[in-house]
Motif scaffolding. Structure first.
Motif: not given
Lengths: 569, 498
Positions: B19-22, B115-120, B142-144, B150-151
């Motif tokens: 939750i915190f990270l979101t 943001c994308l890195v943290v989201m993954s 979700f992770a992918t 990013l790739v």
């Protein structure tokens, strides 16, 4: 200090290497003195160790044990017996000498000393490990520094520069290049050395893992395993497990020794290596093989050793003769010494194969003696190379005019290597020959032939380098004049001759390590069918450790003199 | 089956890190949009700050043994999940620090990158907590999702686009397989939560279902029959993304594999051991042999990564608690060595602009620090003492030999020797060959930090592994309940009596 002596010996070089990381290459004197003082601490501590080791008490002394991993059953268990002690001493002497031999290295001296110290510390670590894991740990750790030392400070052989490659230099990275056995580059030598040793090391690791599994004790501790592991009579793949383990361990470690069919990496590696590395390589690294076989196969699988050691007795003949002949025909100084080392290691295998008190003690003393002798020869071959930039014997000659000191030392080195009375090599050779005569007369005859061959090729090389007409191209070559250059040679000569004249201390120490081991191997009642080793078993009556010293005094001293008369060196 | 959504508010404590990270992710995004003039570097540090706080929270959980399940067993927080979350967050932090310089190569959307890195990372945190097949599917996708973007972040770079496309197409295929596998398994058992399946019978449908799930996860970790996307994607992707891709998703997918094989399929062990042995042998042998021919360091590391996965499968094939511990330990060792190696690759490519192994000529003279670091990382990957990789390999071998997997160990040992060759070819370029252009290479501060952390991890774990083994042993304690008696030894031992 006392009980922690092993830690000083082992960690002083590591500490030196660590300190060197923070010193700039722009202060060459500081770099050298840090390296030298680390080696000196190690040397002092191992001298102390050698003289403080109590041969009457025997067994493993100066034991240090720290738990390292509970889950895997590993502890940093250090300790030396009569076999490890002289080899630790030899390693630290050669390290100290090696640092002075490479005193004039200009290119990246700091890195050179770092890797040299790590190499020496790793070999020392093997000699004092009482834990299979750490034995392998240090063993494998000594391989990588060799790669860098050979690759960065080594030299190509003469042929390499003449070699042409249709597609240019790039292909020299390829697999095909590595498989091309005609190549002579230092990169090839370094890569071959690492791959060869790693390949056989993993075989030994497999053996170690099998010991670990089938002992079921969840420990790698050699002392526990040798008392409690029961690996006999487990049928596997048509034979028994102990034989499989023994073969894996024996050939895994014999590759570094190097035993005959597994030797090919070694002379190439010697030839490419800088002088100090060759010294450590031939002087102590090769002994890791014999030592690890003694420590693992002899200690943990004594009965299998008795049964299978004739393999070594057969192969050592080929080692001796093959190495000797190749050395005789080689044109490169370091090839000559390299093949001579691999030939001489055959004697050690002979001494180990005969499995009695005299021959095995002889083998251990020979390891020590050979370290000094071959260390000298490599140091001087390195000096000649530094002065003339060639190792090609036919193009050299008459250097005794320019370097009288070196040529005198070289003569002494050759004499030691041949086993002239008065050097410690003589005592070792005689013990191996006398000890093995009963069991392996053929091998002893071959070993005698090997001594003649040694004489032939070393004299041939000596004449080629130092006598005869001089090549004027090398008139600028000069002698080792400064104390720094002379010190390492003098140290090794004095040790070699000193122990040659007063061998009792060395003999006592070695004997105190060998006796319990041989007693263990010959004492045990055979489990399988064997019915012919009664001759060996009769000797097993001699009680362990306690009575070694009197036996020594009465039994050995007459030996060298008796036999030397008969042999006529 | 009932999905009970009744939970006390205090249960949400278990979700606190996520939750915190979101929330933090939103903060970073808002800052990026609201203050377009803020240097993007600061966004990196802002993200790192959030990740560090999350990491601290997880460390507190670990020390106080916080654990439990949520949402009808869909989400589980046990010590293994915490371990993997810490690994993933650690990797994320290091990757962000390593990308600060590299991000300047992107023409657009520099802020969104973080943001994308943290989201993954967030997605992967859910992956390692997934306790049933549905949450596996959702969290995995979700992770992918973040990685697909990013790739291909280097918009104008053909290789990057190609890598992204390959990754996407094969990734979607894998997702399809996963969904199909889940539906088969659900159809056969009527269960989704792993621990409920322990009593299932091995019907053909169930086996096919799990094979499909295994294929999808094999795609994530890059095990050999499912590896074909790895070299191109690793090669084309921006190097920091490659770094991230080579560690975090693998770790997360292994967490799922551990749960599936040891919890859900624990009773079928004799069946799946054969599968895992085959995959492991193929991965190690194929990747190590192909790696020899590589000329590009990123491709070399890609193949080395496949081989490392093969090694991890040895531990999985052992299928014991010790095998688990070994896997966790190995991943920890692999994390430091691999991030470090890629950090050096990033630093070198920043300076000389290429990733060819040829261009590492004489790195030992141009930057002794980078060369030395690379040397240690590669040797750790090869498994040379006294580095972390060696202990990791040994741990895995010890776990496997206790289960009698001799063939696997022999192949693994031979592969160590093969891998030594190609790692040393890089070492040879760095140290033995002379540089063409001897100018020194400068390294930025954050990059240095990453490399130092990698070095410290590699050396400390290698020299004093006890605290780390203790950690992994306590992290997998809950598996002890699920693991049955070990399979009989393969060799005909004791058959002739004694």
């Amino acid at each position: 200090m006392g009980e922690y002596a092993l830690l000083y010996i082992l960690f002083a070089p590591f500490a030196g290497a660590l300190a060197l990381i923070f010193i700039s290459n722009r202060q060459p004197l500081l770099v050298r003195s840090v390296a030298a003082s680390a080696a000196f601490v190690s040397l002092l501590a191992s001298l102390y160790l050698f003289y403080a080791y109590d041969p009457v008490k025997g067994g493993f002394q100066f034991v240090q044990k720290y738990e390292w991993s509970k889950q895997l059953g590993i502890s940093l268990h250090l300790g030396v017996d009569g076999i490890g002690t002289p080899l630790v001493l030899a390693s630290s002497i050669l390290l100290f000498a090696g640092i002075f031999v490479s005193w004039h290295i200009k290119d990246r001296a700091k890195e050179f000393y770092i890797w040299l110290l790590i190499l020496a510390a790793a070999t020392i670590g093997v000699f004092m490990s009482l834990d299979l894991f750490f034995l392998y740990f240090f063993y494998e750790m000594s391989v990588i520094p060799m790669y860098l030392l050979l690759g960065m400070w080594g030299s190509h052989t003469k042929k390499y520069l003449e070699m042409t490659d249709s597609e240019g230099l790039k292909l020299r990275d390829s697999v095909g290049f590595i498989l091309n056995f005609g190549s002579n580059s230092k990169e090839y030598a370094a890569m071959k050395l690492v791959l060869f040793l790693s390949a056989f090391a993993v075989a030994a690791l497999m053996g170690i893992l099998l010991i670990y599994k089938y002992s079921g004790l969840n420990t790698f501790d050699i002392l526990v395993l040798r008392e409690q592991a029961n690996l006999m009579n487990i049928p596997v793949l048509g034979t028994t497990l102990d034989k499989i383990i023994w073969v894996l361990v024996f050939f895994g470690f014999a590759s570094i020794a190097p035993l005959w069919p597994l030797h090919s990496w070694s002379p190439v590696g010697h030839a490419a290596a800088p002088a100090a590395t060759s010294m450590l390589h031939a002087g102590v690294l090769m002994k890791l093989g014999h030592f690890s076989i003694i420590r693992v196969a002899f200690e943990i699988l004594p009965e299998t050793t008795r049964e299978l050691m004739p393999i070594a007795a057969v192969l050592c003949m080929f080692s001796i003769v093959y190495g000797g002949f190749v050395a005789f025909y080689a044109k490169d100084t370091k090839y000559v010494i390299g093949y001579s080392s691999s030939s001489h290691m055959g004697y050690v295998f002979l001494g180990m194969a005969a499995l009695n008190y005299i021959s095995l003690s002889g083998a251990v003393i020979y390891m020590f003696a050979h370290a000094m002798a071959t260390g000298m020869l490599f140091a001087m071959a390195g000096w000649v190379y530094d002065q003339t930039h060639t190792r090609d014997i036919p193009s050299l000659g008459g250097l005794s005019n320019k370097m009288p000191f070196i040529s005198v030392c070289f003569v002494v080195g050759c004499m030691a290597s041949i086993g002239m009375p008065g050097t410690v090599n003589f005592i070792a050779e005689i013990m191996i020959i006398v000890g093995s005569w009963d069991k392996y007369p053929l091998q002893v005859v071959v070993a005698m032939l090997g001594i003649v061959l040694t004489l032939a090729y070393l004299f041939k090389m000596m004449r080629g380098l130092f006598y005869g007409p001089m090549n004027q191209k090398y008139s600028h070559a000069h002698d080792a004049i400064s104390a720094v250059d002379r010190l390492p040679l003098l140290i090794m000569i004095s040790i070699s001759i000193g122990f040659g004249i007063f061998p009792m201390r060395l003999y006592d120490v070695v004997r105190s390590g060998v006796d319990p081991l041989v007693a263990r191997i010959t004492r045990v009642v055979p489990v399988a069918q064997t019915h012919e080793e009664s001759g060996v078993r009769s000797e097993a009556v001699i009680p362990r450790t306690t009575s070694t010293v009197p036996v020594v005094a009465s039994k050995l001293l007459p030996l060298p003199s008796q036999v030397s008369r008969g042999e006529g060196e | 089956m009932t999905f009970s959504l009744n939970f006390a508010l205090s249960d949400l404590l278990l979700l606190l890190p996520e939750i915190f990270l979101t929330c933090w992710l939103c903060v970073v995004l808002i800052v990026d949009f609201s203050f377009p003039r803020v240097p993007k570097e600061r966004l990196a540090y802002l993200s790192v700050a959030g990740l560090v706080v999350t990491l601290g929270c997880l460390a507190w959980f670990d020390m106080n043994h916080v654990s439990g399940t949520l949402f009808g067993n869909m989400f589980v927080l046990d010590r293994m999940a915490i371990f993997f979350k810490i690994v993933i967050l650690g990797a994320t932090i290091l990757v962000i620090l390593a990308s600060i310089e590299y991000v300047n190569r992107f023409t657009l959307f520099r802020g969104e990158y973080y943001c994308l890195v943290v989201m993954s990372a967030l997605g992967m945190m859910f992956m390692v907590s997934a306790n049933d097949l549905l949450s596996v599917f959702v969290s995995l996708e979700f992770a992918t999702l973040g990685f697909y973007v990013l790739v291909s972040y280097l918009r104008d770079d053909l290789a990057s686009n190609e890598g992204g496309l390959k990754f996407f197409i094969l990734g979607v295929l894998a997702a399809g397989l996963l969904a199909y596998g889940i539906s088969l398994v659900y159809g056969e058992t009527g269960k989704l939560v792993f621990s409920d399946m322990a009593s299932a019978q091995p019907t053909p449908g169930l086996i096919i279902g799990f094979l499909l799930i295994f294929a999808a996860l094999g795609f994530k970790v890059g095990a050999v029959p499912f590896h074909s996307w790895i070299p191109d994607t690793y090669h084309g992707a921006p190097t920091p993304v490659t770094t991230f891709l080579s560690i975090a998703p693998k770790a997360a997918a292994f967490a799922i594999l551990l749960r599936i094989f040891l919890v859900a399929l624990g009773t079928f062990k004799p069946l799946w051991v054969v599968l895992l042995v085959a995959v492991s042998i193929l991965s190690m042998t194929y990747a190590n042999i192909v790696a020899i021919a590589q000329r590009n360091i990123k491709r070399l590391l890609a193949y080395s990564g496949i081989a490392q996965v093969g090694n991890v499968f040895i531990g999985l094939a052992a299928g014991t608690k010790m095998g688990n511990d070994a896997i966790l330990f190995y991943l920890l060792a692999y994390l430091f060595a691999n991030i470090g190696a890629f950090a050096v690759v990033i630093a070198v490519s920043q300076a000389i602009g290429t990733d060819e192994i040829e261009d590492y000529r004489g790195l030992g003279r141009r930057s002794p620090f980078l060369a030395f670091a690379m040397l240690l990382f590669l040797l750790s990957l090869a498994g040379v003492p006294p580095l972390a990789g060696f202990i990791g390999k040994l741990y895995i071998f010890v776990a496997a030999i206790k289960e009698g997997l001799y063939t696997l160990i022999v192949v693994g040992l031979i592969n160590i020797v093969i891998s030594m060759y190609y790692y040393l070819i890089v070492v040879k370029q760095m140290y033995i060959n002379e540089p063409i252009d001897p100018s020194p290479i400068a390294i930025s501060g954050p990059m240095k930090t990453v490399i130092y952390v990698g070095l410290a991890g590699t050396l400390v774990i290698g020299i004093y592994p006890q605290p780390f083994t203790d950690w992994v042993v306590s992290a997998t304690l809950m598996f002890a309940n699920f693991i049955g008696p070990s399979v009989t030894v393969v060799l005909p031992v004791h058959s002739l009596g004694s």
